[in-house]
Scaffold this motif. Structure first.
Motif, PDB file in Angstrom:
ATOM      1  N   GLY A   1       0.789  -1.217   0.000  1.00  0.00           N
ATOM      2  CA  GLY A   1       0.000   0.000   0.000  1.00  0.00           C
ATOM      3  C   GLY A   1       0.823   1.270   0.000  1.00  0.00           C
ATOM      4  O   GLY A   1       0.714   2.106  -0.882  1.00  0.00           O
ATOM      5  N   GLY A   2       1.658   1.400   1.020  1.00  0.00           N
ATOM      6  CA  GLY A   2       2.405   2.641   1.140  1.00  0.00           C
ATOM      7  C   GLY A   2       3.541   2.727   0.140  1.00  0.00           C
ATOM      8  O   GLY A   2       3.785   3.760  -0.458  1.00  0.00           O
ATOM      9  N   PHE A   3       4.222   1.633  -0.064  1.00  0.00           N
ATOM     10  CA  PHE A   3       5.415   1.681  -0.901  1.00  0.00           C
ATOM     11  C   PHE A   3       5.084   1.820  -2.380  1.00  0.00           C
ATOM     12  O   PHE A   3       5.746   2.558  -3.095  1.00  0.00           O
ATOM     13  CB  PHE A   3       6.269   0.435  -0.672  1.00  0.00           C
ATOM     14  CG  PHE A   3       6.979   0.437   0.659  1.00  0.00           C
ATOM     15  CD1 PHE A   3       7.845  -0.584   1.005  1.00  0.00           C
ATOM     16  CD2 PHE A   3       6.782   1.450   1.578  1.00  0.00           C
ATOM     17  CE1 PHE A   3       8.501  -0.584   2.224  1.00  0.00           C
ATOM     18  CE2 PHE A   3       7.435   1.467   2.800  1.00  0.00           C
ATOM     19  CZ  PHE A   3       8.295   0.440   3.131  1.00  0.00           C
TER      20      PHE A   3
ATOM     21  N   GLY B   1      -0.835   6.600  10.659  1.00  0.00           N
ATOM     22  CA  GLY B   1       0.560   6.659  11.067  1.00  0.00           C
ATOM     23  C   GLY B   1       1.424   7.344  10.031  1.00  0.00           C
ATOM     24  O   GLY B   1       2.330   8.071  10.365  1.00  0.00           O
ATOM     25  N   GLY B   2       1.109   7.115   8.766  1.00  0.00           N
ATOM     26  CA  GLY B   2       1.969   7.679   7.738  1.00  0.00           C
ATOM     27  C   GLY B   2       2.428   6.570   6.821  1.00  0.00           C
ATOM     28  O   GLY B   2       3.248   5.749   7.196  1.00  0.00           O
ATOM     29  N   ILE B   3       1.878   6.536   5.600  1.00  0.00           N
ATOM     30  CA  ILE B   3       2.117   5.354   4.790  1.00  0.00           C
ATOM     31  C   ILE B   3       3.469   5.295   4.125  1.00  0.00           C
ATOM     32  O   ILE B   3       3.957   4.225   3.830  1.00  0.00           O
ATOM     33  CB  ILE B   3       1.048   5.198   3.693  1.00  0.00           C
ATOM     34  CG1 ILE B   3       0.878   6.528   2.972  1.00  0.00           C
ATOM     35  CG2 ILE B   3      -0.244   4.725   4.250  1.00  0.00           C
ATOM     36  CD1 ILE B   3      -0.094   6.426   1.846  1.00  0.00           C
ATOM     37  N   GLY B   4       4.089   6.419   3.858  1.00  0.00           N
ATOM     38  CA  GLY B   4       5.356   6.357   3.136  1.00  0.00           C
ATOM     39  C   GLY B   4       6.495   5.873   4.013  1.00  0.00           C
ATOM     40  O   GLY B   4       7.536   5.452   3.527  1.00  0.00           O
ATOM     41  N   GLU B   5       6.263   5.918   5.309  1.00  0.00           N
ATOM     42  CA  GLU B   5       7.347   5.632   6.249  1.00  0.00           C
ATOM     43  C   GLU B   5       7.353   4.182   6.665  1.00  0.00           C
ATOM     44  O   GLU B   5       6.326   3.534   6.715  1.00  0.00           O
ATOM     45  CB  GLU B   5       7.153   6.472   7.520  1.00  0.00           C
ATOM     46  CG  GLU B   5       6.948   7.927   7.239  1.00  0.00           C
ATOM     47  CD  GLU B   5       8.217   8.573   6.755  1.00  0.00           C
ATOM     48  OE1 GLU B   5       9.285   8.043   7.080  1.00  0.00           O
ATOM     49  OE2 GLU B   5       8.134   9.581   6.055  1.00  0.00           O
TER      50      GLU B   5
END
Lengths: 294, 332, 427
Positions: free
Chosen positions: B47-49, B254-258
């Protein structure tokens, strides 16, 4: 099974029209602003509470009172777009505002539980003079309330389509959806157009809620299945296309009923989702799309 | 190696917690926090990556749980092995399902994952026996209690805590490794602009499938743990939209890119919802979840990239203020 | 600045949250002495919140009366309630939370089979007595020999037995039922009911055939497909298990589509307290077979029961229903055990529950059966072997008992075959 098929087809058609009018708002906001309202089903639930409370409180005819939930949702939609979504759209750099999708997901959770707090879980329904009346044509039975709801839903949907296609404001909406920058150069205030678009969709949703009053009931969690079907209809019909919604809605209604005839109601739902996946994979722009890219 | 330090620190601190705590319920909540963080981090790999938001992770978690349970119940396969086998199967299935779906973008992809989830839901709910294997159907599946390490069944909760902690550490290692490797850069490129990446020679589909497999693999492992911990699998919850949406929302808050974003999301939201439920549920039905929804809306409106950046930069400034040291170089 | 503030607050929440749940849960409550604490797992929110309300009413109503009558040897009962959110994993978490509290000496819950099936093994694990309330699935009672998990109401085995008895009675009076159909929502309740009836057709001597078995997705906007199939299959008797809106929709659409099949309304939807208000006379002649009907109070002829029912109505604004009665019975059975127990402690109460043998007791004052004694039967342990599921038919919104004979007042009110819609119009 000929009669069974005809009966199922008839029921599917009637229900499909109502599904369509519920989905139009989603189609508009997706087509014009790329906004996906994840709480579409919950909006319907809110509109239904408004409709039921009004009808049960005043005893008015449910069809005549459709202006009440329509106006309520229209105003709500306008304000939501003006004060929340427009700001989020400004912040969003990518073409598709994912943050609004997530925001509305949270909003959906909020709405369901606020409804639970305010009204409890007992479903609210109305006893109207249309209830349980069927028109007999030979062995075919057409449910009267569903027939009326179908007609009104189709009329409203076509009227909205007419508005979008033929009027000045409608043209402005279409222009904005095709190319926001150019539309701005033409003097169109895109923010106002966005508010109007969302409001129109929400108003139609509100009217559709009134159409469900004669034969349905509202409870906090009833919105979910309508919401997801709306997504399917929007994608089937192509985002932004109101007539596509109508066709998509009717197709969904037909699949549900005819699938239910040969299989069973519960499994017919799988057919709907399976069709959805097939459409996504092979024709993501829908059957009548106004847009070039997926 | 420096990037892995936070994992050791966090895992180390967490490992010490149960020693001071005797209460089983408290340990249970800690396990839930870490398990949810684990789910969110596994979700984030895809998802985030890569920017493909899946709302069907519940399917892989459930699959992991069910397959592990069936292998244990019917064939006496030790869950330690069963978990890995089911994770591999889930990963394989995910590639099969995603191969056609990765043509889709953004919300279309998300909707397709939901459609698959729904179909799997109906299949499992309606069929207690699939290919002769006992899946339990709508009643759910009970897992036989026999106890013992080889069956991953313990009377106390503490062993479960350490198992999930180790799993958590493993998935953090994997995620950190990916983020800083060539694979991670490709993922980021795909996320930012898929066409540009493709035109630069990035084998887009292959990497997306790789991310999908990894994500499904770890999710299913988590499902296996879940099965052995709760000893009961219920399809309505696991295969419902609410569960999958919650996992995604934890990561998003929380913050998806991290790498650590989803962890932060879980570490905040899980205790908050436990607390809310305990304090408020009996006062007014639905209030805890309503507040949960409101919190989500506020976070997404004011901090659409999630909490990770604001929180860590605030913490760093506090540290700087106290110690007068320069904060470590900001990595994107 | 705004962002930093929000971030700060949320970090504080995280720290607080993690600490609070560990520390607060870890502190033992100071002993208070007098009240006896009983833990409850009930669905206060979520999909079965409505039924959770009835459940809590029943528990509270029973506790109020037990305390008024002197409590447990002078000590009042106090309920410590936790919300299962209608979800098994939440129910399990909450059960463990309550089980940690040493002052809680017994537990009751949880209405739904799903949640009950998860907490029952936990009761054994934590050695705390549990009165399973209302859940009908036998999964929670098939945990092997133990002294902690008890159930006073009927299970799936009992429903099979009583269905068989009812159909046998119909055959004996000259109106045999040869073909049945099931329409059920695709939930655990629906599936197990369908399975039970299928088993009845396959295994019993009644010679019945199931001609239609239709699962329905819950919260359908339209049941016309199912109803048309029912019309075509034309069974002698249809079993319909639907929840919430669907039950109301079903009644209305049966008339709309002119379907004259006699049906039995089972499941939460038909037991809504305002069901009659919503469907009116459409519900006439509906059959039912379930734990309890209001008419039983009249049938039993116990003035005290009638008094209590009236009091319940005054307190809550609507009549009692079956979930309330299950909760009442469970609470009284537990209270009885506590009175007999050697001490107010988990082990002693569990031992006392094992020895329960109540007859004509306040516990069963509303029930269609008058004995509670736990035993092992057909793979289940600690199940009340004397429970019953009577049958009734609805007239003008009121259920009238039709079977068994000792609950029928005067002449049997059964109207069979059920009049068609045309005939009803003519009446």
């Amino acid at each position: 099974m000929g009669l069974g098929l005809l009966q199922a087809g008839c029921d599917g058609l009637l229900m499909g029209g109502v599904y369509a009018s519920i989905a139009v708002g989603l189609s508009l906001s997706f087509g014009v602003m790329r906004i996906i309202n994840w709480a579409q089903g919950e909006f319907l639930m809110v509109a239904m509470y408004v409709a039921f409370l009004f009808v049960n409180g005043t005893g008015w005819d449910p069809y005549l009172s459709l202006f009440v939930p329509a106006a309520f949702m229209g105003v709500l939609g306008y304000l939501l777009q003006k004060f929340v979504f427009n700001n989020m759209l400004d912040k969003e750099k990518s073409r598709e505002p994912l943050s609004i999708l997530l925001f509305t997901a949270g909003m959906g959770i909020l709405l369901v539980n606020v409804a639970q707090m305010l009204f409890g879980s007992l479903p609210i329904s109305s006893i109207t003079k249309y209830a349980s009346k069927g028109i007999h044509i030979g062995s075919l039975i057409i449910s009267l309330p569903r027939l009326i709801s179908f007609c009104i839903a189709v009329v409203l949907t076509i009227a909205l389509n007419f508005f979008i296609q033929k009027t000045e404001t409608g043209r402005a909406i279409r222009a904005t959806s095709q190319n926001r920058e150019v539309a701005q150069l033409m003097g169109i205030d895109h923010k106002r157009i966005y508010c109007l678009t969302f409001a129109l969709g929400a108003a139609l949703l509100g009217a559709s809620a009134a159409l469900l009053v004669p034969f349905y009931a509202v409870s906090p969690t009833m919105g979910g299945s309508f919401g997801f079907k709306s997504f399917i209809i929007v994608i089937l019909g192509g985002k932004g296309s109101i007539l596509g919604c109508l066709i998509g809605g009717i197709i969904i209604g037909l699949i549900e009923k005819i699938g239910g005839l040969y299989w069973s109601d519960a499994y017919a739902q799988i057919l709907v989702f399976a069709l959805f996946i097939v459409i996504l994979l092979f024709k993501p722009n829908g059957l009548l799309s106004t847009d070039k890219d997926a | 190696m420096k990037k892995y330090y936070p994992i050791f620190i966090v895992a180390g601190i967490l490992a010490l917690l149960p020693i001071g705590v005797r209460n089983n319920y408290a340990v249970h909540v800690l396990i839930m926090v870490i398990l949810n963080a684990y789910y969110a981090v596994s979700w984030n790999i895809l998802g985030g990556f890569t920017g493909h938001f899946s709302l069907g992770n519940g399917a892989y978690i459930a699959l992991g749980g069910y397959l592990t349970a069936v292998m244990y119940n019917m064939f006496n396969v030790s869950p330690w092995i069963g978990m890995i086998i089911s994770a591999l199967i889930a990963g394989g299935l995910s590639i099969l399902l995603s191969y056609p779906c990765f043509k889709l973008r953004g919300s279309y992809y998300t909707l397709s994952t939901m459609a698959f989830l729904y179909i799997i839901n109906v299949i499992i709910v309606s069929n207690p026996k699939i290919f002769g294997l006992e899946f339990g159907g709508s009643k759910g599946l009970n897992i036989r209690w026999q106890g013992g390490f080889s069956r991953m069944q313990f009377v106390s909760k503490i062993p479960y805590f350490y198992i999930i902690l180790v799993m958590f550490a493993i998935v953090m290692f994997v995620t950190t490794y990916i983020k800083n490797s060539k694979t991670g850069f490709y993922y980021a490129a795909i996320c930012t602009n898929q066409e540009a990446a493709a035109s630069l020679g990035v084998p887009v589909l292959k990497y997306k499938l790789r991310a999908q497999f990894t994500s499904a693999f770890f999710s299913a492992l988590g499902g296996g743990f879940y099965a052995m911990f709760f000893m009961f699998l219920e399809p309505t919850r696991l295969l419902g939209f609410a569960f999958s949406t919650e996992i995604m929302l934890l990561a998003v808050i929380g913050g998806i890119g991290e790498v650590w974003g989803p962890v932060l999301g879980a570490f905040i939201m899980v205790p908050v919802s436990e607390y809310l439920r305990g304090a408020l549920a009996t006062k007014l039905n639905g209030l805890p979840s309503a507040i949960y929804g409101l919190v989500l809306m506020l976070v997404i409106y004011f901090l659409p990239s999630g909490l990770f950046r604001p929180v860590t930069s605030w913490v760093k400034e506090r540290v700087k203020a106290v110690f007068g040291k320069k904060p470590a170089e900001e990595r994107c | 600045m705004k962002k930093k503030l929000v971030a700060m607050l949320l970090t504080a929440c995280m720290a607080l949250g993690l600490c609070a749940t560990t520390v607060a849960a870890d502190e033992a409550e100071a002993a208070t002495g007098d009240p006896i604490k009983v833990g409850i797992i009930a669905p206060l929110s979520g999909t079965t919140a409505l039924q959770g309300e009835y459940l809590m009413n029943g528990y509270n109503f029973a506790v109020k009366h037990i305390n008024e009558e002197g409590g447990i040897n002078g000590r009042p009962l106090e309920l410590v309630v936790s919300d299962s959110e209608s979800l098994p994993e939440v129910g399990a978490t909450e059960f463990e939370k309550l089980a940690q509290d040493d002052e809680i000496v017994a537990m009751m819950g949880a209405y739904s089979s799903g949640v009950s099936a998860v907490i029952a093994p936990l009761a054994i694990k934590y050695s705390i007595p549990l009165m399973v309330t209302h859940a009908v699935s036998d999964a929670c009672m098939e945990l092997g020999e133990n002294k902690y998990v008890y159930r006073a109401n009927c299970g799936t085995v009992e429903s099979y037995v009583w269905y068989e008895k009812f159909f046998q009675w119909m055959a004996e009076r000259g109106t045999p039922i040869k073909t049945i159909a099931t329409v059920y929502e695709n939930s655990d309740y629906g599936f197990s009911s369908n399975e039970m009836l299928q088993k009845l057709c396959d295994e019993s001597d009644l010679g019945m055939e199931m001609v239609l078995s239709e699962p329905v997705a819950s919260d359908s906007a339209d049941l016309s497909g199912v109803i048309n199939k029912l019309k075509a299959a034309n069974p002698d008797y249809a079993y319909v298990a639907l929840n919430g809106n669907d039950a109301v929709l079903f009644a209305r659409q049966m008339k709309e589509y002119d379907c004259n099949v006699a049906y039995c309304g089972a499941g939460g939807g038909f037991m809504q307290v305002d069901y009659y208000e919503k469907v009116g006379d459409l519900s006439d002649y509906m059959m039912g077979i379930s734990f309890w009907y209001y008419d039983i109070i009249e049938a039993l002829g116990n003035p005290r029961a009638a008094e209590l029912a009236a009091e319940y109505h005054d307190t809550y604004g609507y009549d009692m229903q079956e979930i309330v009665v299950s909760a009442w019975t469970a609470t009284y059975v537990l209270a009885d055990a506590m009175k007999r127990a050697e001490s107010i402690e988990r082990e002693a109460i569990a031992d006392a529950l094992k020895e329960t043998d109540l007859e004509d007791d306040t516990a069963t004052i509303f029930c269609p059966y008058n004995r509670v004694k736990f035993g092992d039967d057909q793979g289940r342990n600690n199940q009340n072997l004397y429970s019953a599921m009577p049958s009734a038919q609805m007239f003008s919104g009121e259920w009238k008992m039709i079977y068994p004979a000792d609950l029928v007042q005067g002449e049997n009110p059964l109207v069979w075959p059920v009049p068609t819609w045309e005939e009803r119009e003519a009446q």
